[in-house]
Scaffold this motif. Sequence first.
Motif, short mmCIF file in Angstrom:
data_model
loop_
_atom_site.label_atom_id
_atom_site.label_comp_id
_atom_site.label_asym_id
_atom_site.label_seq_id
_atom_site.Cartn_x
_atom_site.Cartn_y
_atom_site.Cartn_z
N GLY A 32 0.83 -1.20 0.00
CA GLY A 32 0.00 0.00 0.00
C GLY A 32 0.86 1.24 0.00
N THR A 33 0.54 2.16 0.90
CA THR A 33 1.30 3.39 1.01
C THR A 33 2.68 3.11 1.61
N THR A 50 5.29 10.50 2.21
CA THR A 50 4.63 9.24 1.88
C THR A 50 4.24 9.26 0.41
N GLN A 52 1.47 7.00 -2.11
CA GLN A 52 0.46 5.96 -2.22
C GLN A 52 0.76 5.07 -3.43
N SER A 53 0.03 3.97 -3.53
CA SER A 53 0.25 3.05 -4.64
C SER A 53 -0.08 3.68 -5.99
N TYR A 56 0.31 9.23 -5.51
CA TYR A 56 0.03 10.48 -4.79
C TYR A 56 1.02 10.62 -3.65
N ASP A 98 2.17 0.92 5.15
CA ASP A 98 0.95 0.87 5.96
C ASP A 98 0.26 -0.50 5.89
#
Length: 121
Positions: A32-33, A50, A52-53, A56, A98
Amino acid sequence: QVQLLESGGGLVQAGGSLRLSCAASASIFTIGTMGWYRQTPGKQRDLVATIQSDGYTNYADSVKGRFTISRDNAKKTVYLQMNSLKPDDTAVYYCYVDRMGTNKGPLYDFWGQGTQVTVSS
C-alpha cells in the motif's frame, strides 16, 4: 521472511545530497502506502514523506522543495532523494509501509530497521 531493507544513509556536508532506498523482501506481494519517517534521540518519529500506490505524494513542510519520494512497484522499492540537506535533517530515517500482502497473510504498519543520516555544518 518479511523485511524492509533500507540503504543509502551516511554522512554528508550541508548543501549536499543523499538518496535513500527501501526494498521489500520477495515474500511481500502487494504494498500500500510507502513512506519515510525520521527520529532524533528523545523525540517522536515524524513524517518526512509518503507515496500511495497510485503515486500520490505527501511531504512534511520542512522538506518540501528539497526532498522527493518515489517508488518502483515492480521492484517493490521506495526512494527518498534528499537535496540541499541541512544539519536539522540529521536523524535516523525509517521506511514505513501501511499494509502489505505476504505469503503468510496481510501485515499492517511495518517498519524498516532505520538508517542514519548525518548532515555536518
